[in-house]
Design a protein around this motif. Structure first.
Motif, mmCIF file in Angstrom:
data_model
loop_
_atom_site.group_PDB
_atom_site.id
_atom_site.type_symbol
_atom_site.label_atom_id
_atom_site.label_comp_id
_atom_site.label_asym_id
_atom_site.label_seq_id
_atom_site.Cartn_x
_atom_site.Cartn_y
_atom_site.Cartn_z
ATOM 1 N N THR A 128 0.799 -1.126 -0.130
ATOM 2 C CA THR A 128 0.037 -0.054 0.109
ATOM 3 C C THR A 128 0.938 1.503 0.066
ATOM 4 O OG1 THR A 128 -1.707 -1.296 1.323
ATOM 5 C CG2 THR A 128 -1.970 1.043 1.281
ATOM 6 N N THR A 129 2.034 1.439 0.750
ATOM 7 C CA THR A 129 2.730 2.444 0.847
ATOM 8 C C THR A 129 3.521 2.509 -0.480
ATOM 9 O OG1 THR A 129 3.284 1.772 3.159
ATOM 10 C CG2 THR A 129 4.583 3.197 2.114
ATOM 11 N N ILE A 152 1.132 4.391 -2.525
ATOM 12 C CA ILE A 152 0.896 5.847 -1.966
ATOM 13 C C ILE A 152 2.193 6.568 -2.659
ATOM 14 C CG2 ILE A 152 0.921 7.262 -0.240
ATOM 15 C CD1 ILE A 152 -0.512 4.970 1.518
ATOM 16 N N ARG A 153 3.262 5.833 -2.566
ATOM 17 C CA ARG A 153 4.567 6.418 -2.962
ATOM 18 C C ARG A 153 4.369 6.965 -4.928
ATOM 19 N NH1 ARG A 153 8.702 4.041 -0.017
ATOM 20 N NH2 ARG A 153 8.594 5.125 2.161
ATOM 21 N N HIS A 201 -0.635 7.438 -5.772
ATOM 22 C CA HIS A 201 -2.063 7.144 -5.842
ATOM 23 C C HIS A 201 -2.604 7.702 -4.404
ATOM 24 C CE1 HIS A 201 -2.092 4.760 -9.402
ATOM 25 N NE2 HIS A 201 -1.033 4.396 -8.769
ATOM 26 N N ARG A 202 -4.045 8.244 -4.594
ATOM 27 C CA ARG A 202 -4.684 8.600 -3.467
ATOM 28 C C ARG A 202 -5.920 7.953 -3.263
ATOM 29 N NH1 ARG A 202 -0.440 9.659 -2.414
ATOM 30 N NH2 ARG A 202 0.463 11.550 -1.966
ATOM 31 N N LEU A 226 -2.699 3.565 4.777
ATOM 32 C CA LEU A 226 -3.213 4.691 4.436
ATOM 33 C C LEU A 226 -3.255 5.527 5.635
ATOM 34 C CD1 LEU A 226 -4.111 3.773 1.970
ATOM 35 C CD2 LEU A 226 -6.554 3.547 2.587
ATOM 36 N N ALA A 258 -0.062 7.332 6.361
ATOM 37 C CA ALA A 258 0.372 8.386 5.185
ATOM 38 C C ALA A 258 -0.534 9.355 5.098
ATOM 39 C CB ALA A 258 0.597 7.620 3.746
ATOM 40 N N VAL A 286 -3.667 9.385 4.137
ATOM 41 C CA VAL A 286 -4.540 9.274 2.713
ATOM 42 C C VAL A 286 -5.899 8.792 3.395
ATOM 43 C CG1 VAL A 286 -5.030 7.896 0.721
ATOM 44 C CG2 VAL A 286 -2.774 8.559 1.310
#
Lengths: 358, 358
Positions: free
Chosen positions: B182-183, B186-187, B190-191, B216, B219, B221
């Motif tokens: 997931t991280t 995100i990197r 993606h949101r 999530l 981060a 998000v």
DNA sequence: CCAGCGGATGATAGCGCTACCATACGCGAT
DNA sequence: ATCGCGTATGGTAGCGCTATCATCCGCTGG
């Protein structure tokens, strides 16, 4: 002084019991079970009978220990559909367990690496195993078979389309199997039938297509080139083929895919197009892999009896390695197995047709 | 009189060499390798050192012969994705080959058949094998584990989500693995992230979902319930989940599926909707089965090191059977392995976003 | 001080089979 | 008849390990 001790419950039949019953020495029994030649035919038969009567099975551990060598056979695979691979693994594992030999599974990649690399790998393989099991597509890979021939490792092709010259082979009659499935679809009432071919580099593909065409011809159903699509046994190619087929001006009412993976793809595409399987479209596969019952609706397909075929392949291989050790030459065998039509839920009479069951 | 004959090239290290080097009798070495207790600690260490120095490996054939018993371990499976099964088979086969024990593979169906049927099967199993390897979902099937417990067969759970109490377990940290993936997404920028859950009956599912949510949160998000879909690890459930997710008013730019099969389904659905993967939609899977490289584009996924895990599981099982034979009680172990993030082609920064690589 | 005991170690006889040699038995050549 | 030779069969010593029993040793209790 110590009195001798029985270590075993003596539950199992041993070689001396057989020898005693046959009235020979245990060495003679050993020679028979190992296929040595210097045994008179009459003696061999007596021994064989004793073996059968006592249901004697040589102890693999003792054999391995005494002979300083276990029976090790390699199963090579490449580029496999996961469904097919697991089917094969399950089958050979079973067969290996039965004969007490060890199975070594290796991925073979790089028939592309040039002849030299293949030969090096083959040499390694010859060290690791006494014989090699070759499923498709490897059994039809020229570089591989040449390299294997070079290092003198006995091979058996399993589930090839046609017998490879110079190599033993265990297979079904793909042509007849496809013929049977096609006839089944015709009996259900289908006249507009699509077909998705397999990898053109595998002989099974042509066989299956031929079976399809002949079944059509035999039943007097017209063959339509537009309803034949190319594929290569992969799910992805099935997707493309199905789109092509289902976009045709006149859609086929049934599609026979050359393997389960591609049949699965057909179902996916059909459902995306809001076509109900089997009401609007019948779909048939080939192989009866695990996948056939994983998809919805479950696939009507042709079953290859992989487990018995694997067992036979292993037996053939063991026999070949034995002959090789004794410097006898073996001539290749070609064993045909019976396929089976598995009717599940993906095939039905076409819309509005009264099924014409014979 | 005949002079004695050496039968072996003496290439391999045998137990007497170890004994000689350690300055003990070969029986003591045997005791050490078999984990018997009546050996002084100092002696044991001396022997272990000699074993290591000579790289001694007990000969399985000799062991099996002398002890009248081969190490046989069973691998049970049920309702498998073909990809996962072949991965598992390949891994355990490897591990079994290394330790020289025999692998028996059986399908376990009918936790439904009521407790009695399960118990009967378990009894049979206890006869066929010395220990049992339990992949998901079987390691979390109450009837099975109870039945197995009833017949006193040592078990090891492999790749379970959480350690099953009372049973040794070999696994990865699913929560952390999902967190990592997931991280990673995100990197990439993606949101708007979708998630497809696995079978609610398997603890790995909850673990993976938790990892997703926490990543999530960590981060910053926002988490959107509408972008979470239920699934059960099957391709079919993935199809349904993907349709649901991609029909949302605001579409996620990335979907993280709890296994490769469902990720595959997401790709199928996306392509049907003319969404390009990864340009319009990133897709991530979990497990790194064969399938991950079969689909197009190849799947970015989390790899469980199945082969080493299987080896460890087998080692644990062998140890447990040994202790059981000696009537020692074993306390369950829980071994964690490192997962690995495999970046392939199914994930990319979202459209128009400048990737924010750390 | 010695019998008695239990834990640690050693000696040895298998486990079931095959490799290696020895032997037995023709049978044609000498 | 004798010898040599090749083929069919038997005898036996391992293969590397473990089960079983014997032995040894240090310690406790009478």
């Amino acid at each position: 002084m110590r009195k001798p001790v029985r270590r075993r419950a003596a539950a199992l039949v041993t070689i001396d019991q057989v020898a005693h019953r046959a009235g020979v020495s245990l060495m003679t029994v050993s020679r028979v079970t190992n296929g040595h030649e210097c045994v008179r035919e009459r003696t061999r038969e007596r021994v064989m009978r004793a073996i059968r009567e006592l249901n004697y099975k040589p102890n693999p551990a003792a054999r391995a220990l005494a002979a300083a060598r276990a029976d090790r056979i390699a199963l090579l695979y490449a580029n496999p559909s996961a469904g097919y691979l697991s089917e094969l693994l399950l089958g050979t594992l079973d067969g290996a367990g039965l004969t007490g030999c060890q199975l070594v599974v290796q991925k073979w990649e790089g028939a592309d690496g040039g002849g030299e690399r293949a030969r090096a790998r083959a040499r390694q393989l010859a060290r690791d195993a006494d014989g090699v099991l070759l499923p498709p597509p490897l059994c039809e890979s020229q570089p591989l078979t040449a390299a294997l021939e070079g290092v003198q490792v006995p091979c058996v092709a399993i589930a090839a389309g046609l017998a490879t010259p110079g190599m033993s082979c265990v297979r079904i009659d793909n042509r007849r199997a496809a013929h049977d499935m096609t006839t089944h679809l015709i009996r259900l009432g289908h006249r507009a039938m699509g077909f998705i071919k397999g990898d053109p580099n595998q002989s099974a593909s042509a066989q299956r297509f031929e079976g399809f065409r002949h079944a059509l011809a035999d039943a007097g159903v017209p063959f339509n080139e537009a309803w034949v699509a190319a594929g290569d046994f992969s799910y992805r190619s099935g997707l493309r083929a199905a789109e092509h087929l289902l976009a045709a001006r006149i859609r086929p009412t049934a599609i026979f895919a050359s393997n389960d993976d591609m049949a699965h793809a057909v179902i996916s595409v059909a459902q995306r197009r809001r076509l109900s399987v089997p009401r609007d479209l019948s779909v048939a596969g080939f192989d009866d892999t695990l996948m056939a019952t994983t998809v919805f609706p479950e696939l009507t397909t042709v079953r290859q009896p992989i487990a018995p075929m694997s067992q036979e392949a292993i037996a053939l291989l063991l026999e070949a390695t034995r002959r090789k050790r004794l410097n006898l030459d073996a001539e290749p065998e070609d064993r045909l197995f019976e396929h089976e039509l598995i009717e599940r839920d993906s095939c039905a009479p076409p819309r509005g047709a009264s099924s014409a069951t014979s």
